[in-house]
Write a protein that holds these residues in place. Sequence first.
Motif, PDB file in Angstrom:
ATOM      1  N   GLY A  75      -9.153   5.872  -0.471  1.00 32.20           N
ATOM      2  CA  GLY A  75      -8.723   7.234  -0.775  1.00 32.20           C
ATOM      3  C   GLY A  75      -7.270   7.216  -1.238  1.00 32.20           C
ATOM      4  N   ASP A 109       0.847  -1.197   0.000  1.00 29.67           N
ATOM      5  CA  ASP A 109       0.000   0.000   0.000  1.00 29.67           C
ATOM      6  C   ASP A 109       0.888   1.254   0.000  1.00 29.67           C
ATOM      7  N   GLU A 168       0.037   9.932   4.077  1.00 26.59           N
ATOM      8  CA  GLU A 168      -1.231   9.775   3.322  1.00 26.59           C
ATOM      9  C   GLU A 168      -2.248   9.079   4.223  1.00 26.59           C
ATOM     10  N   GLU A 169      -1.795   8.145   5.048  1.00 25.74           N
ATOM     11  CA  GLU A 169      -2.734   7.373   5.871  1.00 25.74           C
ATOM     12  C   GLU A 169      -3.267   8.170   7.056  1.00 25.74           C
ATOM     13  N   HIS A 205      -4.306  -3.296   4.147  1.00 23.85           N
ATOM     14  CA  HIS A 205      -4.286  -2.733   5.516  1.00 23.85           C
ATOM     15  C   HIS A 205      -4.166  -3.858   6.540  1.00 23.85           C
TER      16      HIS A 205
HETATM   17  O1  HGY Z   1      -8.006   5.167   3.880  1.00 19.35           O
HETATM   18  C1  HGY Z   1      -7.687   4.984   2.704  1.00 19.35           C
HETATM   19  O2  HGY Z   1      -8.508   4.722   1.849  1.00 19.35           O
HETATM   20  C2  HGY Z   1      -6.247   5.085   2.318  1.00 19.35           C
HETATM   21  O3  HGY Z   1      -5.659   3.855   2.573  1.00 19.35           O
HETATM   22  N1  HGY Z   1      -5.581   6.124   3.048  1.00 19.35           N
END
Ligand code: HGY
Length: 411
Positions: free
Chosen positions: A355, A91, A125-126, A380
């Motif tokens: 996202g 990811d 980003e997370e 995740h």
């Molecule tokens: O939360 C999401 O969709 C990305 O992994 N930040």
Amino acid sequence: MKANQERIEQHIELLNRFTSTPGQGVTRLTYSKEDLQARNFIKEKMIEYGLEVSEDGFGNIFGKLEGTSPDKPSVIVGSHFDSVPNGGAYDGTAGVVVGLEVAALFKENNVQPTYPLEIIALVEEEGSRFGGGLMGSRGMMGMLSDEDFKKLADKDGVLAEDAMLTIGLDPLKKKVRDHETIRAFLELHIEQGPILEEKGIQVGIVESIVGLTQLEVTVQGQAGHAGTTPMNRRSDALVSAAQIIGDLPELATSIGEGTVITTGRLNVYPNGANVIPDKVTFTIDIRAGKEENILEAVRRTNERIATGQEKGIHISVEEMLYIQPKFLDENIRSILKETSDALEITNCNMQSGAGHDAMVLSDFTACGMVFIPSKDGLSHCPEEWSDASDLAAGTNILFETVKRLMEEETS
Ligand code: HGY
Ligand code: MN
Ligand code: MN
């Protein structure tokens, strides 16, 4: 001029080692020791591939290959290199590794770009350390004020700025990038769902990305003794929070059309087994393909929370992030399609339920995203896995697409 699959596999494996939870997935929090290890590796590769390396005032990493017309805006390829807690090895990382591989192909084949090529590795980003999410890309595009950035702190109260200084980054460096300096942004990402694998298709060409909001809820009750406080005299913050959280799945289902609601983080204070909790904080992550469904879900969530305000229970809600659904660039999507077909790589159009930084950049420049399959649709989590042959295929598509974009005149 084909991607080197072994090198891609090796880079994924090397970056996978920079985790604070070895053996339990990748945990690489922004501005952590593991961030610094990954950062050094990424910068080393950028230098090896002849890129000019820089970092901005958020710690986003840029590797630039000057074009024959240097005053032209850059074609940027990359993704994020932070992770969720105990996340997977692909990811974000996959997109950075593929970006590096595109740069390697330019160097090894002695291709001189017309527009500058930039490889990017974005931070936070997370939102795993400082909350919200999409911090590096929002900051770079001027959507995060310096004042708000200075307020950011992690769960231990460590300020983002101080955490930057700890790993040798300079928060005083230029933060906001002039969007005129960007011709396009391309991101390869793992699908993080089951569709491509189930269809037996190698790549997904992303049409749109769901909108999302993240709320932080604080439930304030009254601490007390677990043994001596009668049930009818309690203001138990955890019971109140649990009742709200328990109602959210049905709320999402009642709106339908793919609306999803998740509570991923919950903290109980003082967290003693024989103490009635006086405070609970928890997150609510709401997503939908249609903006009206997000807004309706937020409205109904706030309505449900309001009914929880009773008998000494006070609840506050803070919106940590709100971003509308985004549609990616038609021209880039058709180039990605033509390129995939020409390379005989099976492909289909897709929506993204996750996202991505492309959601931010698509407000300022033409953006394209390519998905590759996720094994069992998992992400995740430590089980996250994608095939290096799909990463190589995605690299070849991006390499050809970057060259096509460099041939076109900017409008
Ligand atoms: O939360 C999401 O969709 C990305 O992994 N930040
Ligand atoms: Mn993620
Ligand atoms: Mn991601």
